[in-house]
Design an enzyme around this catalytic site. Structure first.
Site, mmCIF file in Angstrom:
data_model
loop_
_atom_site.group_PDB
_atom_site.id
_atom_site.type_symbol
_atom_site.label_atom_id
_atom_site.label_comp_id
_atom_site.label_asym_id
_atom_site.label_seq_id
_atom_site.Cartn_x
_atom_site.Cartn_y
_atom_site.Cartn_z
ATOM 1 N N ALA A 13 30.226 13.111 -35.371
ATOM 2 C CA ALA A 13 29.228 12.176 -34.881
ATOM 3 C C ALA A 13 30.134 10.828 -34.850
ATOM 4 C CB ALA A 13 28.250 12.297 -35.785
ATOM 5 N N ARG A 18 38.933 2.989 -35.737
ATOM 6 C CA ARG A 18 40.241 2.646 -35.950
ATOM 7 C C ARG A 18 41.330 3.159 -34.887
ATOM 8 N NH1 ARG A 18 40.475 3.883 -42.243
ATOM 9 N NH2 ARG A 18 38.811 5.270 -41.543
ATOM 10 N N GLY A 83 26.010 9.004 -43.089
ATOM 11 C CA GLY A 83 26.902 9.628 -44.027
ATOM 12 C C GLY A 83 26.978 10.877 -43.671
ATOM 13 N N ASP A 108 37.878 15.417 -37.758
ATOM 14 C CA ASP A 108 39.022 14.840 -37.752
ATOM 15 C C ASP A 108 39.940 15.443 -38.617
ATOM 16 O OD1 ASP A 108 38.179 14.234 -39.960
ATOM 17 O OD2 ASP A 108 38.110 11.998 -39.695
ATOM 18 N N ASN A 230 42.742 9.153 -38.884
ATOM 19 C CA ASN A 230 41.626 7.964 -38.574
ATOM 20 C C ASN A 230 42.281 6.908 -37.592
ATOM 21 O OD1 ASN A 230 39.748 8.729 -40.398
ATOM 22 N ND2 ASN A 230 41.409 8.323 -41.967
ATOM 23 N N LYS A 337 55.009 23.112 -6.878
ATOM 24 C CA LYS A 337 53.391 23.149 -7.297
ATOM 25 C C LYS A 337 52.554 24.016 -6.541
ATOM 26 C CE LYS A 337 50.206 21.713 -4.890
ATOM 27 N NZ LYS A 337 49.162 20.736 -4.048
ATOM 28 N N TYR A 352 61.061 19.823 -2.681
ATOM 29 C CA TYR A 352 59.646 19.930 -3.274
ATOM 30 C C TYR A 352 58.975 21.184 -2.444
ATOM 31 C CZ TYR A 352 54.546 19.225 -3.341
ATOM 32 O OH TYR A 352 53.537 19.205 -3.678
ATOM 33 N N TYR A 373 50.744 17.782 2.904
ATOM 34 C CA TYR A 373 49.631 16.902 2.875
ATOM 35 C C TYR A 373 49.742 15.912 4.016
ATOM 36 C CZ TYR A 373 46.472 13.752 0.434
ATOM 37 O OH TYR A 373 45.490 12.950 0.098
ATOM 38 N N SER A 391 69.718 23.063 4.357
ATOM 39 C CA SER A 391 69.489 21.816 3.684
ATOM 40 C C SER A 391 68.809 20.732 4.457
ATOM 41 C CB SER A 391 70.961 21.283 3.200
ATOM 42 O OG SER A 391 71.486 22.245 2.525
#
Ligand code: UD1
Ligand code: CA
Length: 449
Positions: A13, A18, A83, A108, A230, A337, A352, A373, A391
């Site tokens: 929670a 820090r 707490g 943590d 922390n 990709k 690419y 694209y 090439s």
């Protein structure tokens, strides 16, 4: 032993001021996975049963993230952060269902070992009411100290409540506790907030249980397992420990690394035996590497599958959706990709390939670009088996290059090429005899004037 029912409660929670971050602390990642997800994974591996997540700061973000890393978890919102005991009690509806074992973990403390969780549960099965996982460190500042008398755990004292003498103790609280389900609610409800921070400390159940004559046990884990994060320096420290463990595991499973300390894995990287990894390689999430593959130096790989005896790099970049089949080759300064490179196909230099299929045995020349694209949408390029792309060609998608077709170098290909065809997509070369000499003479005399 796992016949005993178990509820795992993860406290998450806190804001983690820090960390100096807009993101809740426990969502910061180690090896590409949020800290709290590492904890949930450890709980699951230890047969931690039902999972309860106590959230507060950034509750919406936490809930959303939990749907991926712990879809079965119940979430409880701790309105005010009063707490750690108060946080555990936020999961009261789950606690009242009745479990044999309650495991409390901190979101943590990401390097917690499932083995330690299992051992703590074993102690519960043997009759302990509370099992505290302690660790030793020569820098105990900030941690709760385990106060023992003649080898028995008496209390846990938070740093701010310690006497000078107690502050010297180096046996510390990791935050992990196993609590007998039979006693959990009574112990937690007895916690008061009369301490330096005015908080309800979970750690107080040790003293409360001791006074009630219950069996309270401390076990010991390594510092590495107990490291609480922390700030970002500790986050980096945890990353280092995690990577070291993973490198060792990978090498012992049959993978050769020339400089393991320069190779970074993700939490889900899967590498088969007999893979060779050269120095300075980064694995993002979602990578699998099949046996016999070679990954040359300085490659960056994410969301990719590298097939058996495939070879990539040096300096290869594989982005999500890359699927390299057996013996495929992707050489230096190539980016792939969302593309399949089929058996034995070669993409060797400065290229690419995006939104594409490169058929078996095809050869992609240096500097080839799939123009996928147009600023609005992505389009597909299909390159047939055995095709040869000369090439410095641009393949303007959507487009297909037939099987065994040949694209002349320097082409801009805008129309699909049939099987076995030869395509030229460039201006015909002209030769103007002596023109270079004339040009040079004209320029030289003009400069003299
Ligand atoms: C806590 C322990 C300390 C231990 C240390 C280990 C207590 C009182 N102290 O101290 O003995 O050595 O961890 O790292 O338990 N949380 C909530 N709600 C709250 C308070 C905390 O969910 O009201 C969560 C935090 O998000 C965090 C965890 O509990 O994940 C620990 O809280 P934190 O404030 O970091 O406790 P420490 O002071 O580090
Ligand atoms: Ca802490």
């Amino acid at each position: 032993m796992t016949a005993r029912s178990c509820l795992s409660i993860i406290l998450a929670a806190g804001e983690g001021t820090r960390m100096k971050s807009a993101l809740p602390k426990v969502l910061h990642k180690i090896a590409g996975l949020p800290m709290v997800a590492h904890v949930a994974k450890a709980a699951t591996e230890a047969g931690g049963g039902d999972l309860a997540l106590v959230i507060g700061y950034g509750a919406e973000q936490m809930r959303e993230s939990a749907t991926t890393f712990a879809p079965g978890a119940e979430t409880f919102v701790q309105g005010e952060r009063l707490g750690t005991a108060h946080a555990v009690l936020s999961a009261r509806p789950a606690l009242t269902r009745g479990y044999d074992d309650i495991l409390v973990m901190f979101g943590d403390t990401p390097l917690i070992d499932p083995e330690a969780l299992l051992q703590a549960r074993e102690r519960l099965a043997e009759g302990a009411a509370v099992v505290v996982l302690g660790f030793r460190t020569d820098k105990p500042t900030g941690y709760g100290r385990l106060i023992e008398r003649s080898g028995a755990l008496q209390a846990i004292r938070e740093e701010k409540d310690c006497t000078d003498e107690e502050r010297k103790i180096t046996f510390c609280n990791s935050g992990l506790m196993a609590i007998s389900g039979r006693h959990a609610l009574a112990l937690l409800d007895a916690v008061r907030n009369d301490n330096a921070k005015g908080e309800y400390y979970l750690t107080d159940i040790v003293e409360i249980g001791r006074e009630a004559g219950l069996q309270i046990v401390a076990t010991e884990a390594s510092f590495e397992n107990a490291l609480g994060i922390n700030n970002r320096a500790e986050l980096a420290q945890a990353e280092t420990i995690w990577q070291d463990r993973k490198r060792r595991e990978v090498m012992l499973s049959g993978v050769t690394m020339l400089a393991p300390e320069t190779v970074f894995f993700s939490h889900d990287t899967l590498i088969e035996p007999d893979v060779l990894i050269e120095p300075n390689v980064y694995f993002g999430t979602g990578v699998t590497v099949a046996s016999g593959a070679i990954i040359h130096a300085f490659s960056h790989i994410e969301g990719a599958s590298i097939g058996p005896r495939a070879e990539i790099g040096p300096f290869a970049r594989l982005r999500p959706g890359t699927d390299l089949r057996e013996k495929a080759k992707v050489g230096n300064f190539c980016e792939i990709k969302k593309a399949t490179v089929e058996v034995g196909a070669k993409v060797n230099h400065l290229t690419y390939i995006g939104d594409a299929r490169v058929g078996a045995g095809a050869n992609i020349g240096a500097g080839t670009i799939t123009c996928n694209y147009d600023g609005y949408s992505k389009f597909f390029t299909d390159i047939g088996a055995g095709a040869f792309i000369g090439s410095n060609s641009s393949l303007v998608a959507p487009i297909s290059i037939g099987e065994r077709a040949y694209v002349a170098s320097g082409s801009v290909v805008t129309e699909s090429v049939p099987d076995d065809a030869l395509a030229f997509g460039r201006a015909r070369q002209k030769i103007l005899p002596d023109k270079a000499r004339e040009l040079r003479e004209r320029r030289a005399s003009a400069a003299k004037k």
